[in-house]
Scaffold this motif. Structure first.
Motif, mmCIF file in Angstrom:
data_model
loop_
_atom_site.group_PDB
_atom_site.id
_atom_site.type_symbol
_atom_site.label_atom_id
_atom_site.label_comp_id
_atom_site.label_asym_id
_atom_site.label_seq_id
_atom_site.Cartn_x
_atom_site.Cartn_y
_atom_site.Cartn_z
ATOM 1 N N VAL A 26 -26.833 -9.307 -11.506
ATOM 2 C CA VAL A 26 -26.400 -8.327 -10.518
ATOM 3 C C VAL A 26 -26.695 -6.915 -11.006
ATOM 4 C CG1 VAL A 26 -24.371 -7.340 -9.393
ATOM 5 C CG2 VAL A 26 -24.627 -9.822 -9.528
ATOM 6 N N MET A 27 -26.438 -6.635 -12.282
ATOM 7 C CA MET A 27 -26.727 -5.302 -12.814
ATOM 8 C C MET A 27 -28.216 -4.985 -12.752
ATOM 9 S SD MET A 27 -25.804 -3.597 -16.547
ATOM 10 C CE MET A 27 -24.060 -3.358 -16.178
ATOM 11 N N ALA A 28 -29.043 -5.994 -12.979
ATOM 12 C CA ALA A 28 -30.490 -5.775 -12.917
ATOM 13 C C ALA A 28 -30.938 -5.359 -11.535
ATOM 14 C CB ALA A 28 -31.227 -7.046 -13.355
ATOM 15 N N HIS A 29 -30.167 -5.709 -10.513
ATOM 16 C CA HIS A 29 -30.561 -5.399 -9.139
ATOM 17 C C HIS A 29 -29.674 -4.347 -8.478
ATOM 18 C CE1 HIS A 29 -33.689 -8.476 -8.829
ATOM 19 N NE2 HIS A 29 -32.899 -9.230 -9.581
ATOM 20 N N THR A 30 -28.839 -3.703 -9.263
ATOM 21 C CA THR A 30 -28.051 -2.579 -8.750
ATOM 22 C C THR A 30 -28.127 -1.368 -9.671
ATOM 23 O OG1 THR A 30 -26.074 -3.525 -9.805
ATOM 24 C CG2 THR A 30 -26.387 -3.988 -7.458
ATOM 25 N N GLY A 31 -28.595 -1.549 -10.910
ATOM 26 C CA GLY A 31 -28.615 -0.464 -11.872
ATOM 27 C C GLY A 31 -27.283 -0.349 -12.591
ATOM 28 N N LYS A 45 -37.090 0.052 -19.851
ATOM 29 C CA LYS A 45 -36.345 1.243 -19.453
ATOM 30 C C LYS A 45 -35.230 0.844 -18.496
ATOM 31 C CE LYS A 45 -40.319 4.352 -19.908
ATOM 32 N NZ LYS A 45 -41.231 5.289 -19.193
ATOM 33 N N PRO A 46 -33.988 1.026 -18.895
ATOM 34 C CA PRO A 46 -32.887 0.655 -17.994
ATOM 35 C C PRO A 46 -32.829 1.565 -16.782
ATOM 36 C CG PRO A 46 -32.049 1.810 -19.925
ATOM 37 C CD PRO A 46 -33.505 1.578 -20.178
ATOM 38 N N LYS A 47 -32.433 0.989 -15.663
ATOM 39 C CA LYS A 47 -32.321 1.746 -14.412
ATOM 40 C C LYS A 47 -30.848 2.057 -14.155
ATOM 41 C CE LYS A 47 -36.366 -0.478 -12.278
ATOM 42 N NZ LYS A 47 -36.685 -1.410 -13.375
ATOM 43 N N LEU A 48 -30.589 3.300 -13.778
ATOM 44 C CA LEU A 48 -29.217 3.684 -13.458
ATOM 45 C C LEU A 48 -28.834 3.220 -12.056
ATOM 46 C CD1 LEU A 48 -29.040 7.272 -14.987
ATOM 47 C CD2 LEU A 48 -28.379 5.083 -16.005
ATOM 48 N N PHE A 49 -29.775 3.333 -11.126
ATOM 49 C CA PHE A 49 -29.576 2.837 -9.762
ATOM 50 C C PHE A 49 -30.810 2.052 -9.373
ATOM 51 C CE2 PHE A 49 -26.839 6.586 -9.870
ATOM 52 C CZ PHE A 49 -25.661 6.085 -9.335
ATOM 53 N N PHE A 81 -32.738 -8.363 -21.420
ATOM 54 C CA PHE A 81 -33.846 -8.881 -20.617
ATOM 55 C C PHE A 81 -34.311 -7.913 -19.527
ATOM 56 C CE2 PHE A 81 -31.359 -12.594 -22.040
ATOM 57 C CZ PHE A 81 -32.314 -13.250 -22.784
ATOM 58 N N TYR A 82 -33.531 -6.878 -19.258
ATOM 59 C CA TYR A 82 -33.838 -5.899 -18.207
ATOM 60 C C TYR A 82 -34.077 -6.614 -16.880
ATOM 61 C CZ TYR A 82 -33.863 -2.631 -22.043
ATOM 62 O OH TYR A 82 -33.482 -1.879 -23.129
#
Length: 456
Positions: free
Chosen positions: A69-74, A239-243, A307-308
């Protein structure tokens, strides 16, 4: 959501206060909880153990889906949504406790009966039944996917095609040989104690996720794992996404709702609480939800940062690929599988109780009926686990339907029906907002999930 531990069959009395309690009275003991007979039979559970029981009821298979879920919401998007769901879950508990004090009922089903008569009781029982079926199916899906991978790590050489590495075959054997016999037991007994272990296993899982973040390099190595991921070695993938929002973001709130559901356990745990009062129970709930929020967030964050956007919908799958013979990961898998294996028959009890309440409440206990209902439930959850391709589908459908009803819709609806406050009072307005939020978000999420299936 896990099994509703801490359930007791307390003596029921049908009490209705002549008028809505004032705020000062809200912390008084309910007539049921102050009953002298009840106090003699139950010395009460301490505040700390009540928090533990609540966290035990909250944490379950949902923890494996939150990194996806975090991977698809940031990171920030996920944090905001998880906080909103946690706060609303806590507020809905506040409403349930208010209604418990007003009506003196001790179960969610009886609140439905008190609010809307027999149809209300059947509606709640049916919702709990479907929720528990979804929870059991999610656990069996974990067994189907993780047990073959775990067994293969103990073997050397090529065993491709062997029956003991086939998830469907293993699932059927386990359900016939272990789950069904344990579910047939007339009392929960030792399963209640073993369920507590599953909570510690989930905490251990979260700690391992944090530690193993530095054991898997990023970019991810190119290995033969296309069945789970579209492998890439691009540095941009690290690179992690915030949103971040995509069509998979629709699973976010349903998965979170599924993960925070403990509402069927709130009233029974309240009845067991030592020196029970609304404020004391509310504090226990706040503490349990806050600690669960922290564990959920940590496991999701470090699972995502490992795993990003290549994170699997069931987090353990990634570790099976990139750390196939890691002793710590193998230990975590065995712990999770053990917890799942003993939790499934435990959830059979409230599911069977809800089914009996809907269709056989006027009949005496019968071993034939008991066995047939247990068998039918077992067949249903096995079929779901065999033919549902992805655990996120269970989180999505169950979370957007039954979880949304039990956390948001029913507490708001029942409070609007039972409370005698003015409609413009803050608590009734809050109940109305909770009701509308549950209806809109649940239906919207379910519609988008079905739309995604059709497009695929």
């Amino acid at each position: 959501m896990q099994a509703p531990w801490g359930i007791v069959d307390a003596e029921r009395s049908w009490y209705v206060s002549a008028e809505e309690p004032e705020e000062a009275e809200a912390e008084e003991l309910s007539p049921l909880l102050s009953n002298e007979l009840y106090r003699q039979e139950s010395p009460g559970v301490s505040f700390g153990f009540s928090v533990f029981n609540l966290m035990n009821a909250i944490m379950g298979s949902g923890i494996l889906g939150l990194a996806y879920v975090m991977a698809h919401t940031g990171i920030l998007g996920f944090s905001f949504l998880l906080l909103i769901v946690a706060l609303l879950a806590s507020y809905s508990v506040h409403l349930l406790l208010s209604m418990c004090i007003q009506t003196a009922v001790t179960s969610y089903e009886d609140l439905g009966l008190f609010a809307f008569g027999l149809p209300g009781k059947v509606m709640v029982a049916g919702t709990i039944l479907i929720q528990n079926i979804g929870a059991m199916s999610s656990y069996l899906l974990i067994i189907k996917t993780e047990l073959p991978a775990t067994i293969s790590e103990f073997l050397s050489g090529d065993h491709t095609g062997s029956w003991y590495l086939d998830g469907q075959t293993l699932l059927i054997i386990i359900c016939v040989g272990i789950v069904f016999p344990l579910a047939l037991l007339p009392k929960i007994g030792f399963l209640g104690y073993t369920s507590s272990l599953s909570f510690f296993f989930m905490v251990f899982f979260a700690l391992v996720i944090v530690i193993k973040k530095w054991s898997i390099p990023c970019p991810l190595p190119l290995i033969y794992a296309e069945q789970y991921f579209q492998i890439s070695n691009a540095t941009d993938d690290c690179k992690p996404k915030l949103f971040h929002f995509s069509k998979e973001s629709v699973y976010a709130i349903p998965t979170m709702a599924f993960s925070f559901l403990c509402h069927t356990s709130i009233l029974p745990i309240y009845c067991e609480l030592q020196s029970p009062s609304k404020k004391r129970m509310q504090n226990a709930t706040h503490t349990a939800i806050a600690l669960s929020f922290l564990i959920y967030f940590i496991s999701a964050l470090f699972g995502y940062l490992t795993f990003y956007d290549k994170v699997a919908s069931e987090l353990l799958q990634g570790y099976s690929i990139y750390l196939p013979r890691d002793v710590v990961i193998l230990t975590v898998k065995l712990c999770i599988l053990f917890a799942v294996l003993l939790t499934v028959p435990l959830i059979h009890f409230p599911a069977r109780k809800a089914l009996m309440m809907m269709f056989f409440s006027n009949f005496p206990f019968s071993w034939i009926c008991h066995s047939l209902i247990t068998l039918a439930l077992n067949i249903i959850i096995v079929l779901l686990a065999l033919y549902v391709p992805d655990i996120r589908n269970i989180f999505g459908v169950v979370g957007s339907s039954t979880s949304a009803c039990l956390i948001f819709v029913f507490p708001g609806l029942f409070y609007l029906k039972l409370s005698r406050e003015d409609f413009l009072s803050w608590k009734k307005l809050g109940a109305f907002v909770l009701l509308i939020f549950g209806i809109l978000v649940g239906n919207f999420s379910l519609a988008l999930i079905i739309f995604n299936w059709i497009n695929k």
